[in-house]
Design a protein around this motif. Structure first.
Motif, short mmCIF file in Angstrom:
data_model
loop_
_atom_site.label_atom_id
_atom_site.label_comp_id
_atom_site.label_asym_id
_atom_site.label_seq_id
_atom_site.Cartn_x
_atom_site.Cartn_y
_atom_site.Cartn_z
N TYR A 129 -5.09 25.70 -14.18
CA TYR A 129 -4.41 24.46 -14.56
C TYR A 129 -2.89 24.66 -14.58
O TYR A 129 -2.12 23.85 -14.04
N ARG A 130 -2.45 25.74 -15.18
CA ARG A 130 -1.01 25.99 -15.26
C ARG A 130 -0.42 26.25 -13.87
O ARG A 130 0.71 25.84 -13.58
N ALA A 131 -1.18 26.90 -13.01
CA ALA A 131 -0.69 27.11 -11.64
C ALA A 131 -0.50 25.78 -10.92
O ALA A 131 0.48 25.59 -10.19
N VAL A 132 -1.44 24.84 -11.12
CA VAL A 132 -1.31 23.52 -10.49
C VAL A 132 -0.08 22.80 -11.02
O VAL A 132 0.69 22.20 -10.25
N LEU A 133 0.13 22.83 -12.32
CA LEU A 133 1.29 22.15 -12.90
C LEU A 133 2.59 22.76 -12.40
O LEU A 133 3.57 22.04 -12.14
N GLU A 134 2.62 24.07 -12.24
CA GLU A 134 3.82 24.73 -11.74
C GLU A 134 4.08 24.42 -10.27
O GLU A 134 5.22 24.38 -9.82
N GLN A 135 3.02 24.20 -9.52
CA GLN A 135 3.14 23.98 -8.07
C GLN A 135 2.89 22.53 -7.67
O GLN A 135 2.59 22.24 -6.51
N THR A 136 3.04 21.62 -8.62
CA THR A 136 2.64 20.23 -8.35
C THR A 136 3.38 19.61 -7.18
O THR A 136 2.80 18.88 -6.37
N SER A 137 4.67 19.91 -7.02
CA SER A 137 5.42 19.36 -5.88
C SER A 137 4.93 19.93 -4.57
O SER A 137 4.85 19.22 -3.55
N ALA A 138 4.58 21.21 -4.58
CA ALA A 138 4.06 21.84 -3.37
C ALA A 138 2.67 21.30 -3.02
O ALA A 138 2.33 21.18 -1.83
N VAL A 139 1.88 21.00 -4.03
CA VAL A 139 0.58 20.38 -3.78
C VAL A 139 0.77 19.02 -3.11
O VAL A 139 0.09 18.68 -2.13
N ASP A 140 1.71 18.23 -3.61
CA ASP A 140 2.00 16.93 -2.99
C ASP A 140 2.46 17.09 -1.55
O ASP A 140 2.06 16.32 -0.67
N ALA A 141 3.30 18.09 -1.31
CA ALA A 141 3.80 18.32 0.05
C ALA A 141 2.65 18.70 0.99
O ALA A 141 2.62 18.28 2.15
N ALA A 142 1.72 19.51 0.49
CA ALA A 142 0.56 19.88 1.31
C ALA A 142 -0.28 18.66 1.65
O ALA A 142 -0.80 18.53 2.78
N MET A 143 -0.42 17.74 0.71
CA MET A 143 -1.19 16.52 0.97
C MET A 143 -0.53 15.65 2.03
O MET A 143 -1.22 14.96 2.80
N GLU A 144 0.78 15.66 2.07
CA GLU A 144 1.51 14.86 3.06
C GLU A 144 1.15 15.28 4.49
O GLU A 144 1.25 14.47 5.42
N LEU A 181 0.84 -1.19 0.00
CA LEU A 181 0.00 0.00 0.00
C LEU A 181 0.88 1.25 0.00
O LEU A 181 1.46 1.61 1.02
N PRO A 182 0.99 1.94 -1.13
CA PRO A 182 1.87 3.12 -1.20
C PRO A 182 1.20 4.35 -0.59
O PRO A 182 -0.01 4.38 -0.34
N ASN A 183 2.00 5.36 -0.36
CA ASN A 183 1.49 6.65 0.05
C ASN A 183 1.23 7.50 -1.18
O ASN A 183 2.15 7.73 -1.98
N HIS A 184 0.01 7.95 -1.36
CA HIS A 184 -0.36 8.85 -2.46
C HIS A 184 0.06 8.26 -3.82
O HIS A 184 0.57 8.98 -4.68
N GLY A 185 -0.16 6.99 -4.02
CA GLY A 185 0.30 6.33 -5.25
C GLY A 185 -0.72 6.41 -6.37
O GLY A 185 -1.31 5.39 -6.75
#
Length: 365
Positions: free
Chosen positions: A200-215, A166-170
């Motif tokens: 959409y472009r803002a999400v793509l630019e901030q995709t790593s930060a979005v993942d970090a927020a989910m963590e 079971l991965p995290n956010h996989g």
């Protein structure tokens, strides 16, 4: 007697429906079987048969079962194995769903090795969700409430950390291919309009930060691919009961990802506009009723917005899949619909508010 439908002999990844081994795992003797291939235009990561069984003595086993095995499509099978899709599904049915009361389908036997397969209860008498048509409001609500019950059962459960399958956010949509982004906007930009493209472009630019927020958010067992084609419905159209199937993308993650993916990708705008708060409240109330504490509605709303940002990138992934020359027409249609539904949904619920860097927002209406 209909002979079992055979996958190409060069494809050892597809488990063949044969009486001897099926009888063995069921603990009975299967004298013969009839096999019907199901969902050829729906399933990407699996080959699925409905098997009518003739057991000895009669009644010593189920009259019919579902056999789900790996797909004969080499590209999707490679993708599935890379992400341990069958291992995840076998793991959920082995370790998680036994904790759920009255969960369907029941699973008779599983195998996570190669070839991977599951032998399950036959639920083909139930009505299937349809990704192209989409879900009604009533179907969406029933599915949200059913998924909330599962979220609540595994809410912040430390036991989930013990499962190496079971991965995290996989998620299959979390790392969009940057090489096709401009082709994606060339295809959908006019249909999206400037506000959606900006978000959409803002999400793509901030995709790593979005993942970090989910963590940093509360977590539970999530389905990871909750959409109409992975749902069955009992009872009436007006008062449906939802059954959730296909756990190939199960993860430990933010619960709202399932709800955002479901509503954003499978519920047409005509069924959801003006009802977003009702759906959010229904999901949150079900969590609270089933024992989730210290999770106020404001936090649930933020998680829904954050999850909608993550789900929007499914559009880029689906655009990549749909460009393949062998993509079935139905698959291309439902991906095209889902791409536009997800994009519109993020705008509808003001998902920009959950951006790690929301400068340049809110959007003008």
């Amino acid at each position: 007697m209909t002979e079992p439908m055979q996958a190409p002999m060069t494809d050892p990844v597809v488990k063949q429906p044969e009486p001897d081994w099926i009888g063995e795992v069921l603990g009975t003797t299967v004298k013969s079987l009839e096999a019907k291939l199901l969902g050829e235009a729906r399933g990407f990561q699996s080959t699925t048969w409905r098997l009518e069984l003739s057991c000895d003595p009669p009644g010593a086993g189920p009259a019919s079962v579902i056999l789900k095995s790996e797909t004969s499509d080499q590209d999707f099978n490679a993708f599935s194995r890379l992400n341990n899709a069958f291992g995840r599904e076998v793991g959920v049915y082995t370790h998680c769903t036994p904790r759920l009361s009255n969960h369907q389908p029941a699973v008779f036997a599983t195998h996570a090795g190669e070839p991977s397969w599951l032998l399950m209860e036959d639920l083909t008498h139930l009505r299937s969700g349809d990704q192209v048509i989409g879900l009604s409001y009533q179907e969406t609500l029933a599915s949200i409430q059913r998924m909330a019950a599962i979220h609540a059962e595994f809410w912040m459960d430390p036991g989930l950390h013990q499962h190496d399958w079971l991965p995290n956010h996989g998620f299959w949509f979390s790392n969009p291919n940057a090489e096709i982004v401009e082709d994606f906007f060339a295809t959908y930009g006019v249909r999206f309009g400037p506000d959606v493209c900006h978000l959409y472009r803002a999400v793509l630019e901030q995709t790593s930060a979005v993942d970090a927020a989910m963590e940093d958010r509360p977590w539970t067992l999530v389905h990871g691919d909750l959409r109409a084609d992975n749902l069955l419905f009992a009872h009436t159209v007006e008062d449906p009961e939802s059954v959730i199937i296909d756990w190939s993308w199960a993860s430990r993650s933010v619960a709202a990802i399932d709800i955002a993916f479901l509503v954003g990708g499978s519920t047409p705008q005509a069924q959801r506009l003006g009802r977003h708060d009702d759906l959010l409240l229904a999901w949150h109330q079900e969590l609270v009723n089933r024992g989730v504490r210290d999770y106020p509605l404001s936090e649930a709303r933020y998680d829904m917005q954050l999850s909608a940002l993550r789900c929007i990138t499914a559009g880029v992934a689906m655009h990549g899949f749909s460009r393949g020359p062998d993509t079935p027409i139905r698959a291309a249609l439902f991906m095209d619909d889902a791409i536009q539904r997800h994009a519109a949904y993020a705008l509808e619920i003001d998902a920009w508010a959950a951006l790690p860097d929301p400068s340049g927002f809110p959007l003008r209406r």
